[in-house]
Structure formats: structure tokens, C-alpha cells
Scaffold this motif. Structure first.
Motif, PDB file in Angstrom:
ATOM      1  N   CYS A  33      -0.249   6.635   3.103  1.00  0.00           N
ATOM      2  CA  CYS A  33      -1.374   7.633   2.474  1.00  0.00           C
ATOM      3  C   CYS A  33      -1.063   9.318   3.083  1.00  0.00           C
ATOM      4  O   CYS A  33      -2.019  10.039   2.008  1.00  0.00           O
ATOM      5  CB  CYS A  33      -3.091   7.370   2.993  1.00  0.00           C
ATOM      6  N   THR A  91      -3.622   3.524  -4.950  1.00  0.00           N
ATOM      7  CA  THR A  91      -2.829   3.016  -3.985  1.00  0.00           C
ATOM      8  C   THR A  91      -2.045   2.023  -3.253  1.00  0.00           C
ATOM      9  O   THR A  91      -1.958   1.544  -2.558  1.00  0.00           O
ATOM     10  CB  THR A  91      -4.468   2.249  -2.860  1.00  0.00           C
ATOM     11  N   GLU A 138       1.013  -1.741  -0.064  1.00  0.00           N
ATOM     12  CA  GLU A 138      -0.203  -0.331   0.226  1.00  0.00           C
ATOM     13  C   GLU A 138       0.818   1.240  -0.094  1.00  0.00           C
ATOM     14  O   GLU A 138       2.106   1.221   0.646  1.00  0.00           O
ATOM     15  CB  GLU A 138      -0.766   0.135   1.322  1.00  0.00           C
TER      16      GLU A 138
END
Lengths: 294, 300
Positions: free
Chosen positions: B70, B129, B67
Motif C-alpha cells: 500500500c 488490494t 497483497e
């Protein structure tokens, strides 16, 4: 600024000198050497079920009825009278421990050294306490093997003005089997440097040793003196020559070292570090030796 | 082997370096012969083996899809370095002995590569992502001085050799997206652009002189050293991505400038040579058109 990189695509594999094919009696550990009946068991062998097997990887040597296996690569095994170069690892009561590339550290007894100044007397308690002043950890010495202990460790002595602490120079480590036992191991080479070929594979290269200077017993060191540039170049070239001879498995003695030095003069000193240059010089040294022995 | 030197040997080395001639005849800015091989391990995506005199390192590159963090504004992948100083190299590295050295080299590599102009990590992004995380593992097989430089050379060569499979993200009904791997992982792949990947140059201060590529004996005589991370390409010039001091001693500011300058010059030469070697290897591989067998390791 020089950076030289090679990769397998442009490397030319140096072919072996062809000597491997001559060694037909090479054995590996566990390999059968001979039947035990009628043969005496030498070094590097053991008996199982009435057969002699090799315990090391090497070449089988047979002298009449004695069968032994000489290992390809082993630590230095000392003989009485060998000249060795060692490094002091510790100073104990009345003796020093010396590292000589053998299975056990060698021993240099306080009674086996010459006192600075060359005086001859029994060593007293003060001498024992002053041991570290004479030789401390890390120092390099040249010595001779006096005797062998039962466990195989060596007892050294420096009771000769030629032996003692080594001063400024370069130490090169090679395989002990490349240094043959000869009449003398101390050479003052015509190129302007002196070489000590230790039987334990330690080669010491330094500036020319003046014969008169050794009357101090070899313990005085002048750390302030600067070795001049020309002598440094000779020493550097010699150390590279010794390394390349060793990696190409050429026996080391004064003749081979001198010929390698002369042949190497066409190259710059740092070029001798390259593998292909080293192989070429070693080949020429071998050729020169072959013509000279004929 | 632990290196001990007598005082006289030490003095000889220091005087020699100051006169401009080292124990093996090299000058202050000369490297020992280097041998680079790539594609030596078949279980990795990319690998390399670097031999710098008697220093021997083996580097393997693997990758995983992870991932994206973020919190980051720019989407990019990650690169992680691990160094293993095994006891095979020298008995000094047995147990925890090698941890300090390994820690130093891996943090130096991580910090040198963390510059945004060095390796373009945004190319590792696969979807909104997800991105590749690259793991570079360095194993020290033998230590003959100047471990840091050899490890960095190996890392760059292994990254150049690495082939990442082309990947497609399929949006599926559930929240998780599906990752589709191509059938032919070898030919349907792409390689990283490592032209600006940095190399590490260790500049040692011996006496009052600076040298690069110190041997084991010279490292014992070093009071302080500077590790300079240098990336360079003909188009973009030189880029210094890391300057780190190591060793017990301290350095004058003037010395630091001199050492960085020497490090940049050396790094420039190293980068040029390595790029040339990698280009030769790349050209041979495309000419062959079949899988190149890993013959480098385990053969001399």
C-alpha cells in the motif's frame, strides 16, 4: 554479429548411424552375463550365486573363456607406452601430480624428466627446489606412461625430446575410447598444424612443430611470440573438427581428422559449431572412410 | 569442472581474441548456437530450457496472489527471481560455492526487470488490494560459460510461456474478498507481454578487446566484464535497463562506452532471435488447439 537460435520445432533429429542395432550383447549393471561355471571372470563382472553379472553398463566381450564387460563410458585406463597429455596439478617432493582424465592423478617423478638444456645428470637438491621453475601448476605436458602402480595410477616420463611442456595451442577434451592406440600419436598435418592425440582423450592442437626446435628438451617457451592469423584459423578449424567428430562418435586418428578438415573447408569456421553441420560432416567422413577401406 | 589454463594457453587465447579470431573461430560479437524450448515442465505455469553450447539452464515460472504494497502510488504486481547453482553443474558449486554466482545472477535479473518500461507489472493487478506475484526460478544444470546470458534468455522465454488464469474477485460480506478461479485454467488464461523484457549480455574484456558469450576458458582470461541488460522491440527501439560491472579488474571510461555499445548490439540481435522463436512456438501452439505435451525436457 551472429546469433543463431533453434527450437525443437525446426530441429531435425539426426538419426542414429544404425550401429546400435548391431550391439546385441549390451548389458546394464546387474544384468546376467553368463553362468560362472567354465568361464573366467574379467573386468566389469562379479559373481553372485554362481552366475556372472555385469557391474558396469557396456558391451560383453568374450575371448575363449574370459568374459568381460567393456564399459560404454569410463575414465581413461592407462597402458604402458601410451602417449598422454596431462595438466600439472601440484608439485610435491621429487615429483609432480598430473591430471590425466583417469581415476587417480598420475605421477611424474623428477627422475623421469629431462633437464632443460638436455643435460644428463642425477637430480640434486637444487633441482628439487627448482621443480616449480620447470613445471608449475596449470602447465600442460605430453608424456608417456612408464608404469602402472598397484592402485591403478600411472607413472609418466618425458625422457624423449618429443615430450615435454606444451606451448601455445588449444586443448580439446574427448572421450578416451575414441582415440585408438596407434604407432604414432604426433602428427604434423598437411593443413599446417600439429596434433597430438593423447590416449587419455586430451587432444592438443598447435602450430607446426619444427623438428630442430625440440633439442631444448621441450621446456623453453616463448610467450611473446604471436601466432599468425592464418595458422590460428587452421588451429580453430581443426579444434572444431575434432569436437564435431567426437560428438558424432567417429574414431579420431590422422585420416579422419584430415578428411573432416577438407570437408569442412566449404563452411566458415564458426559454422562448424552448429549441430546439424557437424552431423553432416561426420556422415561424409564416415562415407569417405567406407569407400577408402573397400 | 574447475578450469585451469597454462600460461601459454592463456597467451594464445588473449592474442587470438585481440586478432579477432577466438579459439573456436568465432568473432568478438558471435554467440555459440543456442537452443530454446518452452513448456518443458508440467508443474509450473510457464517453463523454458536454454542450452548455450554446454551451458544448460532450466527456468520455471509460478505465481501467487498477494497483497499490493500500500505504500506504492501505482498499483502493480511483483516479480521475484531465484537462481539455484546446484552441484550438478560443476563440483565448484557444492555447498556454498554456488551462492556467490547465484546471488549475482538473481540480483542482475531483478534489477534489469525493475525498470518500469520493461515489463508492465500493472497488468498483474487483480483488485484494489491484490495482485499477482510472479516467481521465476532458474536452475543451472550445467555450466559451460556465460551463465548470466543463458539465465536471462530462459527467464524471458519462461515468462512468455507462462499462462496466468483469469481470476475474479467477489466482494463478500466479511472484510476479506473472495477470489474465484476460472474452471478451465488452461484456455481461460492470459499471457504476459514480454516484448520489452530485457535480456542480459555479458561483455568480457580480454586483453584489450571486448567479446560476448565467453567460453569457460575465455572467462578465466577475463579481467573484467560488464553485464548489460538490454530490452528492444522494433516499435520502441533499444532500452538499456542495467549496467553492472563484475570481475576483479577495473575499466577505463572509454572502454565502458565501447562495451555498452557492443552489449546493446548483441542484445538487440538476441532479442530479435528470441522473439522470432517465441512467435513460432506460439503460432504452433494455437494451431494445435489442444494441450501441448511437454516433450522438451528429458529428450535430447
Amino acid at each position: 554479429m551472429s546469433v543463431e537460435m533453434t527450437c525443437p520445432l525446426d530441429a531435425t533429429t539426426a538419426s542414429g548411424s544404425g550401429r546400435v542395432s548391431e550391439l546385441k550383447n549390451m548389458v546394464t549393471p546387474g544384468g546376467r552375463v553368463a553362468a560362472s561355471a567354465g568361464f573366467m571372470r574379467g573386468h566389469g563382472t562379479y559373481t553372485i550365486d554362481g552366475d556372472l553379472h555385469a557391474s558396469v553398463a557396456g558391451v560383453v566381450e568374450q575371448v575363449n573363456k574370459l568374459v568381460c564387460v567393456k564399459p560404454v563410458k569410463s575414465r581413461y585406463i592407462g597402458e604402458i607406452g601410451d602417449v598422454v597429455i596431462g595438466r600439472i596439478t601440484e608439485a610435491q617432493q621429487k615429483r609432480w601430480k598430473v591430471e590425466t582424465n583417469s581415476r587417480l592423478d598420475s605421477v611424474l617423478m623428477l627422475s623421469s624428466v629431462n633437464l632443460p638444456g638436455g643435460e644428463l645428470r642425477r637430480k640434486s637438491l637444487e633441482d628439487e627446489l627448482m621443480m616449480r621453475e620447470y613445471l608449475h601448476e596449470g602447465d600442460l605436458i605430453s608424456a608417456e606412461v612408464q608404469q602402472l602402480f598397484h592402485d591403478g595410477s600411472l607413472s609418466l616420463h618425458t625422457r624423449n625430446l618429443r615430450y615435454g611442456k606444451l606451448s601455445q595451442g588449444v586443448l580439446v577434451k574427448v572421450n578416451p575410447s575414441l582415440v585408438k592406440r596407434r604407432k604414432t600419436h604426433f602428427h604434423n598435418l598437411p593443413c599446417g598444424a600439429s596434433v597430438i592425440l593423447g590416449c587419455n582423450g586430451y587432444i592438443w592442437i598447435s602450430r607446426l612443430v619444427n623438428e630442430q626446435e625440440t633439442h631444448t628438451g621441450g621446456y623453453a617457451q616463448n610467450l611473446d611470440e604471436v601466432v599468425p592469423l592464418e595458422e590460428r584459423q587452421v588451429i580453430a578449424r581443426l579444434s572444431n573438427c575434432v569436437s564435431l567428430l567426437a560428438s558424432n562418435r567417429v574414431l579420431l586418428y590422422d585420416t579422419t581428422i584430415i578428411s573432416a578438415f577438407d570437408i569442412s573447408l566449404q563452411y566458415e569456421i564458426k559454422e562448424l559449431l552448429k549441430v546439424d553441420v557437424g552431423a553432416e560432416i561426420a556422415l561424409e567422413v564416415r562415407a569417405k572412410l567406407a569407400t577408402e577401406t573397400q | 569442472m574447475e578450469v585451469h589454463l597454462s600460461d601459454a594457453e592463456r597467451v594464445f587465447i588473449v592474442h587470438g581474441v585481440q586478432e579477432g579470431i577466438r579459439n573456436d573461430g568465432r568473432g568478438a560479437s558471435d554467440y555459440r548456437p543456442i537452443r530454446v524450448e518452452t513448456g518443458v515442465l508440467s508443474t509450473t505455469l510457464g517453463s523454458a530450457r536454454v542450452r548455450l553450447a554446454s551451458t544448460d539452464v532450466l527456468v520455471g515460472v509460478k505465481a501467487e496472489i498477494d497483497e499490493i504494497d500500500c505504500k506504492q502510488t501505482e498499483k502493480k504486481g511483483r516479480i521475484r527471481f531465484f537462481v539455484d547453482c546446484s552441484a550438478n553443474a560443476t563440483p565448484l558449486f557444492a555447498g556454498k560455492g554456488g551462492e556467490e554466482m547465484a546471488e549475482f545472477v538473481s540480483t542482475a535479473l531483478t534489477d534489469a526487470y525493475s525498470n518500469s518500461k520493461a515489463l508492465d507489472l500493472s497488468k498483474l493487478v487483480v483488485s484494489t488490494t491484490k495482485a499477482w506475484t510472479i516467481f521465476v526460478d532458474v536452475v543451472v544444470l550445467e555450466c559451460g560459460g556465460n551463465l548470466t546470458d543463458a539465465a536471462a534468455l530462459g527467464a524471458k522465454a519462461a515468462l512468455a510461456d507462462a499462462r496466468l488464469a483469469n481470476v475474479r474477485i467477489k466482494a463478500s460480506d466479511s472484510e476479506k474478498s473472495e477470489i474465484e478461479l476460472t474452471d478451465d485454467a488452461y484456455f481461460d488464461s492470459w499471457q504476459l507481454d514480454v516484448i520489452m523484457a530485457p535480456l542480459l549480455v555479458t561483455v568480457n574484456k580480454i586483453g584489450w578487446s571486448n567479446v560476448v558469450d565467453a567460453s569457460l576458458q575465455e572467462e578465466v582470461c577475463t579481467k573484467s566484464a560488464l553485464v548489460v541488460g538490454v530490452a528492444s522491440s522494433p516499435a520502441k527501439g533499444d532500452l538499456v535497463t542495467l549496467v553492472r560491472q563484475t570481475g576483479r579488474g577495473s575499466l577505463e571510461p572509454d572502454s565502458v562506452d565501447e562495451m555498452i555499445a557492443l552489449g546493446v548490439r548483441a542484445g538487440n540481435s538476441l532479442n530479435r532471435e528470441l522473439d522470432r522463436i517465441l512467435a513460432d512456438i506460439g503460432r504452433t501452439q494455437t494451431n494445435r488447439n489442444e494441450l501441448v505435451s511437454a516433450a522438451g525436457f528429458l529428450s535430447s
